[in-house]
Structures are given as structure tokens and as C-alpha cells.
Design an enzyme around this catalytic site. Structure first.
Site, mmCIF file in Angstrom:
data_model
loop_
_atom_site.group_PDB
_atom_site.id
_atom_site.type_symbol
_atom_site.label_atom_id
_atom_site.label_comp_id
_atom_site.label_asym_id
_atom_site.label_seq_id
_atom_site.Cartn_x
_atom_site.Cartn_y
_atom_site.Cartn_z
ATOM 1 N N CYS A 304 0.820 -1.228 0.000
ATOM 2 C CA CYS A 304 0.000 0.000 0.000
ATOM 3 C C CYS A 304 0.846 1.266 0.000
ATOM 4 O O CYS A 304 0.630 2.174 -0.824
ATOM 5 C CB CYS A 304 -0.972 -0.020 1.175
ATOM 6 S SG CYS A 304 -0.196 0.053 2.815
ATOM 7 N N HIS A 352 -2.608 1.120 6.815
ATOM 8 C CA HIS A 352 -2.973 1.046 5.398
ATOM 9 C C HIS A 352 -3.213 2.449 4.856
ATOM 10 O O HIS A 352 -3.594 3.362 5.598
ATOM 11 C CB HIS A 352 -4.233 0.203 5.207
ATOM 12 C CG HIS A 352 -4.508 -0.124 3.768
ATOM 13 N ND1 HIS A 352 -3.718 -0.984 3.037
ATOM 14 C CD2 HIS A 352 -5.464 0.319 2.914
ATOM 15 C CE1 HIS A 352 -4.186 -1.064 1.806
ATOM 16 N NE2 HIS A 352 -5.236 -0.277 1.698
ATOM 17 N N HIS A 364 -5.885 1.692 -4.324
ATOM 18 C CA HIS A 364 -4.963 1.191 -3.296
ATOM 19 C C HIS A 364 -4.539 -0.232 -3.618
ATOM 20 O O HIS A 364 -5.127 -0.908 -4.462
ATOM 21 C CB HIS A 364 -5.603 1.266 -1.907
ATOM 22 C CG HIS A 364 -6.731 0.295 -1.674
ATOM 23 N ND1 HIS A 364 -6.938 -0.337 -0.481
ATOM 24 C CD2 HIS A 364 -7.721 -0.161 -2.503
ATOM 25 C CE1 HIS A 364 -7.997 -1.120 -0.564
ATOM 26 N NE2 HIS A 364 -8.492 -1.033 -1.776
#
Length: 389
Positions: A304, A352, A364
């Protein structure tokens, strides 16, 4: 992707969660079909045969798997941090070793110069002070004997001074290189630990999924569809709100033009940010479909924070490597004020991150077993957002 609590203090400032906690993707469910099924006749929440502990419900399994993925996500960020430190320390050590080699060469040249003086003195059948210094166990101690130095020529004194300085510098360089090597070993140990943690958490998640029956997997898939539908609903509401705000802003600008006859448009800063964001989104969209690989920074795969770092680099902005560092860059933005290009962070442990593209959605790299994709920002609990530039 998701993660466990990392052993670090929470970044300064407070973000508020703006969405319900939802997680777990259908990609993870798809991987279950490749795993063996067990306990085919077991019923969730019923005691095990022989009076053992009750089977976990599907909801409990879902929560546990989500938690394991979050823990793996945090461990991935810890791995990224350790890898960056290891690479930086390795470069430092390499530089020190190169410098130590240069100092050793200079020291040898000074030693050869002193040796030439000693040889000349020997040929004159006298062991002079230069030879005595060269062959002594402690040149520094000998050098302190100023009455002997006074007997040497100016040139010889300079050679001895150079030798002493180079000898001290070489010793210090060796000591610093040793310390750096010890630091490198520590970073490498942290790197191995983080890697093992990621692998262990992902393994636990796979084993939990492997124990589900066909009926339980179907139930889990249905729960996932409900989560995705809720996340899409919230994204649609945000898209409507953004469209409404845009219409209101355009109307206000029109009224200002009519009243003041002045040109409308964004400020220079807004225009500059929009231009950068356009490059960020173009890069991010080009990565859609590439696999998530923890610790990866492209170009064939990403985690990420590796994706967000690479995307903003395409716009000429260097972001740090981990989510914990990226959340401290730029200006913090409320969810209702998000603009395309902003970074949205998730979970209380900030494990994240995704790139906002508008209409309540982001691009993402979710987690292992998935690919870079567009998704509602409400799929996971939002920690907060920043505008990097």
C-alpha cells in the site's frame, strides 16, 4: 492492508474515524477454494465432539481473519521501516570501508616515507631517531619525547606528524566502521523478525479459512457482499455531497463574476496541487491490476505505501516509505474536504493507505492475494487524511 498494533507512539494530532469498520475481500475467499476443507459436518457455535471447545462462528472467523490481515499489514510497515534502515546502514558501511581503504593507503605512503629516512640513516651506519620511531611499539609515545623530535629535520618532522595523524584517523575509522556494522546487524535482525511476523500472520489467516466448510464459506461470501454494498452506498453518498458542493461553488463563482466582473478560478496553490494530483492519479490508474506484494515498491508489484510513494514520485514529490511516516507529511484534511490525490489512512494503527480519486473512492493495494484496484474509502475504518503537497 490490515495490521497489528505497532510498538510506537501514535503520531501527533488526532484524526477521527469517519466510517464503520469493514474489511476482508472476496479475493481472500477465492483463495479458500484452493485449500482443503475440513470439519465438513461441523456446525458453527456447536460444541466439538467429545465436549471440546465450541466451533467459532463465521462472524468470529471473519473478525479474526480481518484482525490477522491488519496485524500482517502493521508487520509489513515494520518490515519496510527495517529494510529502509538496513539499506541506509549498508550504504554507510560501504562508504566507511572505502574511506578506511583510502586512509590505509595514505598511512602506508607515510610509512614508506619514514622507511626511506630510516634506510638512509642505516646506510650512514647510525640508527637515527626516525628509525627508532618507526620500529618502536608506540609511535605516539615516542613522538611525545620532544627532545628527540628536535633532532630531526623539518621534513622528517612533517612526515612523522602526517604518519601520526593518519594512524589516529585510520584507528577512528575502523572503530566507526565496527559500530556501523553492529548497527547493520541489528537492522538486519529487525528485518528478519518483521518478515517472519508477516509470514506467520498470513499463515494463520490461511489456516483459519481452510477449516471452513462449504456452507461456512458461502455464508462468509454473503457477509462480504453485504460489506461491499454498504461501502459502495457510503461512497455514493459522498459522491453526491461532492457534486452538490461543486455546484454550490460554481454558483458562488458565477455570482461573484456578475457582481465584480472578476475572473473566477482556483488559487495558484489549488491549481498547482490539481496538476500534481493529475499525474498521481494517472500513475496510480496505470498500476491497476498489478499484484499486491508486501514490501514491494514497483514497478511490477506494490504494497500500500509502496504504491502511494511511487505515485507521488511521478508528480515530483518524494514521500517517505511507511504509512507511519507518510501520515506526517503535508497538511491534514477532513474526510469531507478530500480532493483527488489526497492520501487516506486506515485503522487506528495507521497500517494502510490509499489514494483518493473522488466520489468516495480510492486506488490502493489492498493485501496479499489481491491486486491494485479502485474501492470505496469506506471499506475500512478511516483514520485520517493528508494532502502531501
Amino acid at each position: 492492508m490490515a495490521s497489528h498494533r505497532k510498538p510506537r507512539s501514535r503520531p501527533s494530532g488526532t484524526f477521527r474515524s469517519h466510517s464503520p469498520a469493514v474489511g476482508f475481500t472476496t479475493a481472500a475467499l477465492a483463495s479458500v477454494t484452493l485449500l482443503s476443507t475440513q470439519n465438513a459436518g461441523a456446525t458453527p457455535s456447536e460444541p466439538r465432539p467429545g465436549g471440546g471447545a465450541a466451533q467459532p462462528t463465521v462472524e468470529e472467523v471473519q473478525k479474526k481473519v480481518d484482525d490477522l490481515y491488519r496485524q500482517a499489514g502493521t508487520a509489513t510497515q515494520q518490515y519496510n521501516k527495517a529494510k529502509e534502515a538496513t539499506d541506509r546502514q549498508r550504504r554507510k558501511v560501504d562508504g566507511m570501508l572505502d574511506e578506511a581503504a583510502k586512509r590505509t593507503q595514505a598511512l602506508n605512503e607515510s610509512r614508506r616515507a619514514l622507511g626511506a629516512y630510516a634506510a638512509a640513516q642505516y646506510r650512514s651506519r647510525a640508527l637515527g631517531p626516525t628509525a627508532a620511531l618507526l620500529f618502536s611499539d608506540s609511535p605516539q609515545t615516542y613522538a611525545d619525547q620532544q627532545h628527540l623530535l628536535a633532532r630531526l629535520s623539518g621534513r622528517q618532522q612533517q612526515e612523522i606528524t602526517d604518519y601520526q595523524e593518519q594512524q589516529a584517523a585510520a584507528a577512528e575509522q575502523r572503530a566507526e566502521a565496527t559500530r556501523s556494522l553492529e548497527s547493520l546487524s541489528t537492522s538486519q535482525a529487525e528485518l528478519r523478525t518483521a518478515k517472519q511476523t508477516v509470514q506467520r500472520k498470513l499463515g494463520e489467516a490461511r489456516r483459519l479459512l481452510a477449516r471452513l466448510t462449504a456452507e461456512e464459506r458461502a455464508r462468509l461470501a454473503e457477509l462480504e457482499r453485504q460489506r461491499e454494498a454498504e461501502a459502495r452506498r457510503l461512497a455514493a453518498e459522498k459522491a453526491e455531497a461532492e457534486a452538490r458542493r461543486l455546484r454550490e461553488r460554481q454558483q458562488q463563482e458565477q455570482e461573484q463574476r456578475e457582481q465584480q466582473e472578476q475572473p473566477s478560478g482556483g488559487t495558484g496553490a489549488q491549481t498547482d496541487y490539481a496538476a500534481k494530483a493529475e499525474k498521481v492519479l494517472a500513475f496510480a490508474r496505470a498500476q491497476i491490476g498489478k499484484p499486491y506484494v508486501w514490501g514491494a515498491t514497483g514497478p511490477s508489484s506494490y504494497d500500500c505505501s509502496g504504491l502511494t510513494q511511487a505515485a507521488w514520485k511521478a508528480a515530483g514529490v518524494d514521500l517517505p516509505r511507511t504509512t507511519w511516516e507518510q501520515v506526517e507529511v503535508g497538511r491534514r484534511i477532513a474526510t469531507e474536504d478530500l480532493l483527488p490525490g489526497d492520501l487516506v489512512f486506515f485503522y487506528d494503527d495507521i497500517s494502510h493507505v490509499g489514494i483518493y480519486i473522488g466520489d468516495g473512492k480510492m486506488i490502493h493495494a489492498p493485501k496479499p492475494g489481491t491486486t491494485v484496484r479502485e474501492e470505496s474509502i469506506y471499506y475500512m475504518p478511516i483514520y485520517g487524511s493528508v494532502r502531501p503537497a
